[in-house]
Every structure is written in C-alpha cells, then in structure tokens.
Write a protein that holds these residues in place. Sequence first.
Motif, short mmCIF file in Angstrom:
data_model
loop_
_atom_site.label_atom_id
_atom_site.label_comp_id
_atom_site.label_asym_id
_atom_site.label_seq_id
_atom_site.Cartn_x
_atom_site.Cartn_y
_atom_site.Cartn_z
N GLN A 1 -3.52 19.65 0.16
CA GLN A 1 -2.68 19.09 -0.89
C GLN A 1 -1.70 18.07 -0.36
N TYR A 2 -1.42 17.11 -1.21
CA TYR A 2 -0.37 16.13 -0.94
C TYR A 2 0.69 16.31 -2.02
N ARG B 1 -4.39 10.18 3.22
CA ARG B 1 -5.73 10.02 3.81
C ARG B 1 -6.32 11.34 4.27
N GLN B 2 -5.51 12.36 4.39
CA GLN B 2 -5.99 13.68 4.80
C GLN B 2 -5.99 14.68 3.66
N ALA B 3 -5.64 14.26 2.46
CA ALA B 3 -5.49 15.18 1.34
C ALA B 3 -6.59 14.94 0.30
N THR C 1 -8.80 10.60 0.02
CA THR C 1 -10.23 10.66 0.29
C THR C 1 -10.99 11.17 -0.93
N GLU C 2 -12.25 10.83 -1.01
CA GLU C 2 -13.12 11.32 -2.09
C GLU C 2 -13.78 12.61 -1.62
N PRO C 3 -14.02 13.56 -2.43
CA PRO C 3 -13.57 13.73 -3.81
C PRO C 3 -12.10 14.11 -3.84
N LYS C 4 -11.42 13.73 -4.91
CA LYS C 4 -9.99 13.98 -5.02
C LYS C 4 -9.66 14.50 -6.41
N TRP C 5 -8.61 15.33 -6.44
CA TRP C 5 -8.19 15.96 -7.69
C TRP C 5 -6.68 15.84 -7.82
#
Length: 187
Positions: free
Chosen positions: A57-58, A92-94, A119-123
């Motif tokens: 998480q970010y 970039r790490q989340a 990054t993909e996939p992302k939510w």
Amino acid sequence: MSRLPILKPEGNVPESPHLPPEDSMPVLLTRTDEALGFFERKLSGALGWARANSLFQYPFVTACCGMEYMSAMAGRYDIARFGAEFPRFTPRQADLLMIVGTINVKQSPVLKLVYEQMTEPKWVMAFGVCASSGGFYDNYATVQGADRVIPVDVYVPGCPPRPEQVLDGLKILQMKIHSLRDALQIT
C-alpha cells in the motif's frame, strides 16, 4: 516418410483416409481452447490469490483520517493479518493506493501523478467520507470525491471510518482482486 494420422476424440477416425492405420502411430488431440482455459483458470486463480494477499500500500494521507489509518495499522486491528502489511512510501513499489482524507484541488495533480507512477495492476481505496465524496467541505478548494481525479475501486465510508470498516473495505478489495481473471493473453 508417412504422416501420423490425427485421431479426433469424437470417434477416433483418422484424418487422412488414404493412409493405412497400421503403418503409422495415432495421435490424440484435445481442444486447444479447453486445455488453455483449464490452465488459464488455474494460473489466474493462483495469481489472484497471491495478488490479493500481498498488497503493498501507498498511503496518501492528507487529513484527520490519518489517525484511524494508524489505528488500523497498529497492533489491535493489525491490517497485516489481511495481507496489506508493508506501507511503501514510493508509488513504484506499491499496488494499493489508500487515499486517506480530504483532497484539495491543488493536490489533485499530485494524486494523479502518484497514481500514474504505480505499478500495474493497481487498485485504489478511498478512505473516509472526504476522500469518497468531499465530505462536509462543499467549496471551491475541495475535490468532491477522489473518483473525479482517478478511478476508485473501494469506498470506505465514515468520518472518520472505524478500523473495522477499513478491514471490511480491504476484504472487499481482496475478493474483487481474487475474482478477476488475469489478463493472460495465451494464443
């Protein structure tokens, strides 16, 4: 050199009637789409389980909901039990962006940039009523919901939301991630 006859599962009839069956070895074919569908479902299920249970998480914390976010991360509620343990402070790490609190109009380009760098996939999870709909800030300086800037997957209501609501929202997001078919392009 003789060709191998291809036998179909419907009746085991050689494809080429001019070849004698005793001179060659039979080959049995399955339907390609069924075989790929089976492996794609298994692989997609495994990837969905892994993605749902290892969310990085970010936290985009801007307001008072940050205290409830800290409470959900602390020992009593421990969001780490549900697979979202490590907050990453670089997009970039989340793969999960948690929008915690009010989004000002001046912050919206930054939020969009953070979302594009993930990054993909992302939510995305909108945490609290201010992130979901603007809350009681109905003025020119507040964005009336984070979904006006970026797409949101899960909304957690409340002002501020209880940690139990945050965990429920996380579980809803995990079910959504786990049920998605992976974008494997097997051709």
